[in-house]
Design a protein around this motif. Structure first.
Motif: not given
Length: 252
Positions: A81-89, A216-236
């Protein structure tokens, strides 16, 4: 120390048994030296007799931390459990393309970092949360749109395809995020959409992760990176991505 993707891929393919880790493929010298350095920094010592690296504790746990963070970490982390930062939300909400009146599921709700902001958008949100204290926090917020919180392990919940959207930040350890997302897909209505924070390991790991990428590819979805340190404020320092996966439309 940051770890390169080619070394992470080698570690992902390694076999572990208790405190023992064995590399499963022949590596060129440069890649072996880089991999051995990472293993040593992570606590593994080469044992010629065992022809393996030996750790003081569980080798899989030690290597999982490296794969999830992409670096050598100095303290043991449990990637639950690491809370989702507001910017990611905010990014999750934008990608979910929510409309008033939609039925939304948050199956790893924590203390409502995702569910509570979503509930303000005129949608109806149902949550699942393992920890009773966290579930109580969501209910005590008395937010309009929160229909309820089921207390329990989401993976044990019976699927029911009744939701227009699923927005989630599941646990990551030992590729739990993949198991949670695959289970969550069974709760989507035809034509619905799932948006999930996941470990960046889904972009390069083999086995289960490779099958997931294909889905994901078969369904036409995507996987996109978040910036490094996106969860830093949540302790990870875990490296993360956002997966967007549409459900197939209803057949005629």
């Amino acid at each position: 120390m940051k770890v390169t993707t080619d070394v992470l891929a080698v570690l992902d393919r390694a076999e572990t048994d208790g405190n023992v880790l064995r590399l499963t493929s022949q590596l060129d010298r440069k890649l072996y030296v880089a991999t051995n350095k990472v293993l040593e920094l992570a606590g593994g010592k080469w044992n010629r007799k065992a022809r393996a690296h030996l750790f003081e504790g569980d080798a899989a746990d030690a290597i999982e931390q490296v794969i999830l963070t992409g670096q050598i970490v100095n303290k043991k982390q449990q990637f639950g459990y690491f809370p989702t930062p507001a910017s990611v939300v905010e990014q999750l909400i934008n990608l979910a393309d929510l409309s008033p009146g939609m039925d939304v599921l948050e199956p790893s709700a924590g203390r409502g970092a995702i569910a509570l902001p979503i509930a303000k958008l005129g949608v109806f949100v149902e949550c699942v949360e393992l920890q009773e204290d966290n579930a109580r926090h969501i209910l005590d917020a008395d937010a309009p749109g929160i229909l309820g919180v089921t207390i329990g392990d989401f993976l044990t919940c019976d699927s029911n395809p009744e939701f227009d959207r699923i927005v989630m930040n599941p646990p990551f350890a030992r590729q739990s995020d993949i198991r949670h997302v695959l289970h969550a897909l069974d709760f989507l209505k035809p034509g619905g959409l799932l948006v999930a924070v996941m470990s960046a390991g889904v972009t390069f790991r083999s086995g289960r992760a490779e099958k997931f990428r294909n889905l994901v590819a078969d369904r036409g979805g995507s996987i996109d990176p978040l910036p490094e340190g996106a969860f830093k404020e949540s302790g990870t320092d875990v490296r993360t991505v956002i997966a967007v996966i549409p459900a197939p439309a209803a057949s005629d």
